[in-house]
Design a protein around this motif. Structure first.
Motif, PDB file in Angstrom:
ATOM      1  N   TRP A  11       2.368  -1.906   4.311  1.00 43.11           N
ATOM      2  CA  TRP A  11       2.039  -2.844   5.379  1.00 43.11           C
ATOM      3  C   TRP A  11       0.862  -3.738   5.005  1.00 43.11           C
ATOM      4  O   TRP A  11       0.838  -4.927   5.319  1.00 43.11           O
ATOM      5  N   ASN A  15       2.041  -7.424   3.496  1.00 37.38           N
ATOM      6  CA  ASN A  15       1.985  -8.013   4.828  1.00 37.38           C
ATOM      7  C   ASN A  15       2.443  -9.462   4.852  1.00 37.38           C
ATOM      8  O   ASN A  15       3.213  -9.860   5.735  1.00 37.38           O
ATOM      9  N   ASP A  42       3.705  -1.382  13.800  1.00 36.55           N
ATOM     10  CA  ASP A  42       3.717  -1.863  12.424  1.00 36.55           C
ATOM     11  C   ASP A  42       2.732  -1.100  11.540  1.00 36.55           C
ATOM     12  O   ASP A  42       3.002  -0.867  10.364  1.00 36.55           O
ATOM     13  N   GLN A  43       1.595  -0.713  12.085  1.00 41.75           N
ATOM     14  CA  GLN A  43       0.578  -0.010  11.299  1.00 41.75           C
ATOM     15  C   GLN A  43       1.078   1.331  10.762  1.00 41.75           C
ATOM     16  O   GLN A  43       0.785   1.698   9.637  1.00 41.75           O
ATOM     17  N   HIS A  47       7.751   0.605   5.989  1.00 47.24           N
ATOM     18  CA  HIS A  47       8.354  -0.720   5.844  1.00 47.24           C
ATOM     19  C   HIS A  47       9.170  -0.793   4.560  1.00 47.24           C
ATOM     20  O   HIS A  47       8.890  -0.087   3.586  1.00 47.24           O
ATOM     21  N   ARG A  61      11.902  -1.806   9.278  1.00 49.45           N
ATOM     22  CA  ARG A  61      10.897  -0.747   9.411  1.00 49.45           C
ATOM     23  C   ARG A  61      11.535   0.489  10.022  1.00 49.45           C
ATOM     24  O   ARG A  61      12.551   0.416  10.715  1.00 49.45           O
TER      25      ARG A  61
END
Length: 139
Positions: A11, A15, A42-43, A47, A61
């Protein structure tokens, strides 16, 4: 076209590529408001990046509960099995982690794509970010 490959993405390090793809697909093409596209998941998510050569063309994800999301392929690479390759990698990683069943919210127009991968619809149609969706599960 080079062979498409999928790798786990970081991530932090990846990014810019993840954001470029998701912003092109969801924010620009589908008019999803940016504040709905980016979230706290998302953290902690795992991914994935689909690449042609070294160029990232798709992303997805996987959450710790087995939920798959943000599956997106840049427009110029759609119809070339990039989504299949990407989803097969996500499913394999979910299984490797013991995350069954896998779940996702699919845009209604994409349900047949996910059905080919073993998912089945488990909800009525609903709107998410103004787009018709259904919940799907793969046991």
């Amino acid at each position: 076209m080079n062979k498409i490959r999928v790798r786990l993405a970081d991530w932090q390090q990846d990014n810019a590529d993840i954001r470029r793809i998701r912003e092109a697909v969801f924010v620009a093409e589908q008019q999803v408001p940016p504040e709905l596209e980016w979230d706290a998941d998302d953290q902690s998510a795992v991914h994935f990046l689909a690449l042609e050569g070294d160029y990232p063309i798709g992303t997805a994800r996987l959450l710790a509960d087995g939920t798959i999301g943000r599956v997106s392929v840049l427009k110029d690479w759609r119809g070339l099995k990039v989504g299949d390759t990407l989803m097969q990698a996500v499913i394999a990683e979910a299984q490797r982690r013991g995350l069954t069943p896998q779940r996702l919210s699919a845009q209604v127009h994409a349900t047949s794509f996910y059905e080919r991968l073993g998912f089945h619809v488990v909800s009525e149609e609903f709107l998410e970010a103004g787009i018709p969706h259904v919940d799907m599960v793969r046991d």
